[in-house]
Motif scaffolding. Structure first.
Motif, mmCIF file in Angstrom:
data_model
loop_
_atom_site.group_PDB
_atom_site.id
_atom_site.type_symbol
_atom_site.label_atom_id
_atom_site.label_comp_id
_atom_site.label_asym_id
_atom_site.label_seq_id
_atom_site.Cartn_x
_atom_site.Cartn_y
_atom_site.Cartn_z
ATOM 1 N N LEU A 272 104.963 102.546 5.344
ATOM 2 C CA LEU A 272 105.653 101.264 5.291
ATOM 3 C C LEU A 272 107.094 101.405 5.752
ATOM 4 O O LEU A 272 107.635 100.529 6.442
ATOM 5 C CB LEU A 272 105.609 100.699 3.867
ATOM 6 N N GLY A 273 107.714 102.524 5.414
ATOM 7 C CA GLY A 273 109.078 102.764 5.853
ATOM 8 C C GLY A 273 109.175 102.907 7.362
ATOM 9 O O GLY A 273 110.104 102.386 7.989
ATOM 10 N N ALA A 274 108.223 103.612 7.965
ATOM 11 C CA ALA A 274 108.218 103.761 9.421
ATOM 12 C C ALA A 274 108.071 102.403 10.095
ATOM 13 O O ALA A 274 108.789 102.085 11.059
ATOM 14 C CB ALA A 274 107.095 104.692 9.849
ATOM 15 N N ALA A 275 107.144 101.582 9.595
ATOM 16 C CA ALA A 275 106.937 100.251 10.172
ATOM 17 C C ALA A 275 108.179 99.386 9.992
ATOM 18 O O ALA A 275 108.579 98.639 10.896
ATOM 19 C CB ALA A 275 105.726 99.585 9.531
ATOM 20 N N SER A 276 108.805 99.491 8.834
ATOM 21 C CA SER A 276 110.020 98.717 8.576
ATOM 22 C C SER A 276 111.163 99.177 9.471
ATOM 23 O O SER A 276 111.962 98.361 9.958
ATOM 24 C CB SER A 276 110.419 98.843 7.110
ATOM 25 N N GLY A 277 111.255 100.492 9.702
ATOM 26 C CA GLY A 277 112.282 101.019 10.591
ATOM 27 C C GLY A 277 112.108 100.524 12.018
ATOM 28 O O GLY A 277 113.089 100.224 12.707
ATOM 29 N N ILE A 278 110.860 100.420 12.453
ATOM 30 C CA ILE A 278 110.588 99.875 13.781
ATOM 31 C C ILE A 278 111.165 98.474 13.910
ATOM 32 O O ILE A 278 111.881 98.157 14.866
ATOM 33 C CB ILE A 278 109.064 99.865 14.052
ATOM 34 N N VAL A 279 110.855 97.628 12.939
ATOM 35 C CA VAL A 279 111.311 96.244 13.007
ATOM 36 C C VAL A 279 112.834 96.164 12.904
ATOM 37 O O VAL A 279 113.481 95.396 13.624
ATOM 38 C CB VAL A 279 110.636 95.397 11.915
ATOM 39 N N ALA A 280 113.426 96.981 12.032
ATOM 40 C CA ALA A 280 114.890 96.974 11.896
ATOM 41 C C ALA A 280 115.567 97.348 13.211
ATOM 42 O O ALA A 280 116.569 96.735 13.606
ATOM 43 C CB ALA A 280 115.312 97.928 10.782
ATOM 44 N N GLY A 281 115.031 98.341 13.895
ATOM 45 C CA GLY A 281 115.609 98.740 15.170
ATOM 46 C C GLY A 281 115.470 97.664 16.233
ATOM 47 O O GLY A 281 116.398 97.414 17.013
ATOM 48 N N LEU A 282 114.320 97.028 16.273
ATOM 49 C CA LEU A 282 114.100 95.943 17.231
ATOM 50 C C LEU A 282 115.064 94.792 16.984
ATOM 51 O O LEU A 282 115.616 94.207 17.923
ATOM 52 C CB LEU A 282 112.653 95.459 17.134
ATOM 53 N N VAL A 283 115.249 94.462 15.713
ATOM 54 C CA VAL A 283 116.171 93.390 15.363
ATOM 55 C C VAL A 283 117.589 93.731 15.808
ATOM 56 O O VAL A 283 118.288 92.911 16.418
ATOM 57 C CB VAL A 283 116.139 93.135 13.839
ATOM 58 N N ALA A 284 118.029 94.933 15.519
ATOM 59 C CA ALA A 284 119.425 95.309 15.776
ATOM 60 C C ALA A 284 119.757 95.376 17.257
ATOM 61 O O ALA A 284 120.850 94.983 17.673
ATOM 62 C CB ALA A 284 119.726 96.646 15.103
ATOM 63 N N ILE A 285 118.836 95.868 18.070
ATOM 64 C CA ILE A 285 119.149 96.019 19.495
ATOM 65 C C ILE A 285 119.013 94.699 20.240
ATOM 66 O O ILE A 285 119.528 94.560 21.362
ATOM 67 C CB ILE A 285 118.240 97.092 20.132
ATOM 68 N N THR A 286 118.403 93.704 19.628
ATOM 69 C CA THR A 286 118.196 92.426 20.311
ATOM 70 C C THR A 286 119.490 91.813 20.850
ATOM 71 O O THR A 286 119.559 91.453 22.023
ATOM 72 C CB THR A 286 117.473 91.440 19.381
ATOM 73 N N PRO A 287 120.549 91.667 20.069
ATOM 74 C CA PRO A 287 121.777 91.084 20.630
ATOM 75 C C PRO A 287 122.512 92.022 21.570
ATOM 76 O O PRO A 287 123.278 91.572 22.429
ATOM 77 C CB PRO A 287 122.620 90.782 19.390
ATOM 78 N N ALA A 288 122.286 93.333 21.431
ATOM 79 C CA ALA A 288 123.096 94.326 22.139
ATOM 80 C C ALA A 288 122.405 94.948 23.342
ATOM 81 O O ALA A 288 122.964 95.835 23.986
ATOM 82 C CB ALA A 288 123.496 95.443 21.158
ATOM 83 N N ALA A 289 121.214 94.484 23.689
ATOM 84 C CA ALA A 289 120.388 95.182 24.680
ATOM 85 C C ALA A 289 121.033 95.303 26.041
ATOM 86 O O ALA A 289 120.715 96.227 26.799
ATOM 87 C CB ALA A 289 119.026 94.489 24.794
ATOM 88 N N ASN A 290 121.937 94.395 26.409
ATOM 89 C CA ASN A 290 122.570 94.472 27.731
ATOM 90 C C ASN A 290 124.036 94.887 27.677
ATOM 91 O O ASN A 290 124.707 94.922 28.715
ATOM 92 C CB ASN A 290 122.458 93.129 28.451
ATOM 93 N N SER A 291 124.529 95.196 26.487
ATOM 94 C CA SER A 291 125.965 95.479 26.363
ATOM 95 C C SER A 291 126.267 96.906 25.934
ATOM 96 O O SER A 291 127.444 97.303 25.908
ATOM 97 C CB SER A 291 126.618 94.511 25.369
#
Length: 446
Positions: A272-291
């Protein structure tokens, strides 16, 4: 029109739509067996409600002619997409309809994200009502603030003003850290407060009933997120390539970050932690993906996952029942990714802006904080008011009896799992046993 750009955006739109069923699996596996269908239906219902609203007034409200100083587009300017269906209607190098389709998927999944905070106790009809009202009152205006950039003529003069966060403020949000994740996370917190705690929470264990389903959902989210982020370049170009790589490495680093926290804090790393980490990383890089650069994205993903992993248990101390940790992952992750742009942004990335760690000073960090705070406050207050209005009119929460016996049965007259047990030789008899009525199955659940 560029056929390559058009194909990429249409494929990306399909990938982003796949994220909502992926979210349904992710959330569905995390709830108890007696609530899984209701969880799936809340995501599917979001597709149905928001999909229709987007074509009617959503696109116009977000990308129509600004009528409120960067606050709102004309809601009925493109009612039913009128005037956008011709071959000469273009958004950059792609047909406007392709862009309409792509942005529709963002609106859909933003609403679906909220549902995880109120799992196990929400009536389906009122949820659809909330989805409709929230989309119109909250998501459409906020998306206008963040995603609608000024239209300029050949000389660089603004001829079609856009949203205030994107243009007047100048905060960066490539694919929805504020408009999607902070927006949904703030609404999730408001609804969790409106509906109150689940029966028995936090004393009774309410563990995920199907971890393989959670991992399947996380995998589909990661797959679809390449369309979410790289597709936001709205072209098959170098920016899309950078966003794609950053989405990969930030999420990988976030998975490691969450597992490190678990190992140090709890003594073991969990699925569950691995799956949660995946989602947390996806969320965080969303605004920053081009910067940010790939190195910066590793830092963004790792830091955000650590913060999210530490934030999730706070609900027990603060006393709000966020069933599936939408606040801890999406609100905190969205805030982290948005603010970390102010630290890790680099001019070598497509956005071309330096953050504090690259000599850019505190200016961009201040812009990021103001934009994030404005969306958080607006979404929380309006979501609270909408939730309270529904609660005290049509009612928002299922009865105590339905919550205890099973929300799937009370709301949908179905059970997720029907296990057939055959009798002895020649008996010809079969018994249908649901997971809710089998003590052995209840004992075997995690």
């Amino acid at each position: 029109m560029n056929s390559g750009d058009t194909a990429w955006v249409l494929i990306s739109a399909a990938l982003v739509l796949l994220m909502t069923p992926g979210l349904a699996f992710f959330y569905g596996g995390m709830v108890r067996a007696k609530s899984v269908l209701n969880m799936l239906m809340m995501s599917l219902g979001s597709i149905a409600v928001v999909g229709v609203l987007w074509v009617l007034i959503g696109y116009s409200t977000v990308f129509g002619t600004d009528v409120g100083g960067g606050l709102l587009g004309k809601p009925f300017e493109f009612f039913g997409l009128e005037g956008l269906l011709g071959a000469d209607s273009l958004f950059g190098t792609i047909p406007t309809t392709a862009f309409v389709a792509f942005q529709a998927m963002f609106a859909i999944i933003t609403v679906a994200l909220i549902s995880g905070a109120v799992a196990d106790r929400t009536r389906f009809g009122p949820w659809l009502l909330f989805a409709a009202v929230w989309s119109i009152v909250v998501y459409f205006p906020v998306a206008h603030w963040v995603f609608d950039f000024d239209g300029k003529d050949a000389a660089g003069n603004v001829v079609d003003p856009g949203g205030w966060i994107a243009n007047t403020l100048g905060a960066l949000d490539f694919a929805g850290g504020t408009a999607v994740h902070i927006n949904a996370g703030a609404a999730a917190l408001a609804l969790a407060l409106v509906l109150g705690k689940r029966k028995g929470w936090p004393k009774e264990p309410m563990k995920p009933h199907n971890l393989p389903l959670v991992v399947l959902g996380a995998g589909l989210l990661w797959f679809g997120w390449f369309g979410f982020n790289a597709g936001s370049a709205v072209a098959a170009n170098g920016t899309a390539g950078v966003a794609f790589i950053n989405t990969l490495v930030a999420t990988a680093a976030a998975t490691l970050g969450w597992l490190v926290v678990e190992r140090i804090r709890d003594g073991h790393a969990t699925t569950l932690g691995a799956a949660s980490g995946i989602v947390a990383g996806l969320v965080a890089i969303t605004p920053a993906a081009n910067s940010v650069t790939p190195l910066g994205s590793i830092a963004v993903g790792f830091i955000a996952a650590v913060l999210c992993a530490l934030a999730v248990p706070l609900k027990y101390k603060l006393g709000y029942d966020d069933s599936l940790d939408v606040v801890g992952v999406h609100l905190v992750g969205g805030l982290a990714g948005t603010l970390l742009i102010g630290l890790f942004a680099s001019k070598s990335a497509p956005a071309g802006i330096d953050g504090l760690f690259y000599g850019g000073g505190f200016d961009q960090l201040g812009k990021q904080a103001l934009g994030a705070g404005a969306v958080l406050a607006y979404s929380f207050v309006l979501s609270l008011l909408i939730g309270l209005a529904i609660k005290y009119t049509v009612g928002f929460r299922v009865s105590a009896e339905a919550e205890v016996t099973g929300i799937d049965e009370s709301e949908h007259a179905e059970s997720a799992y029907e296990l057939v047990s055959f009798g002895g030789r020649g008996s010809g008899r079969a018994a249908s046993v649901t997971t809710q009525s089998s003590p052995a199955l209840e004992e075997s659940k995690p």
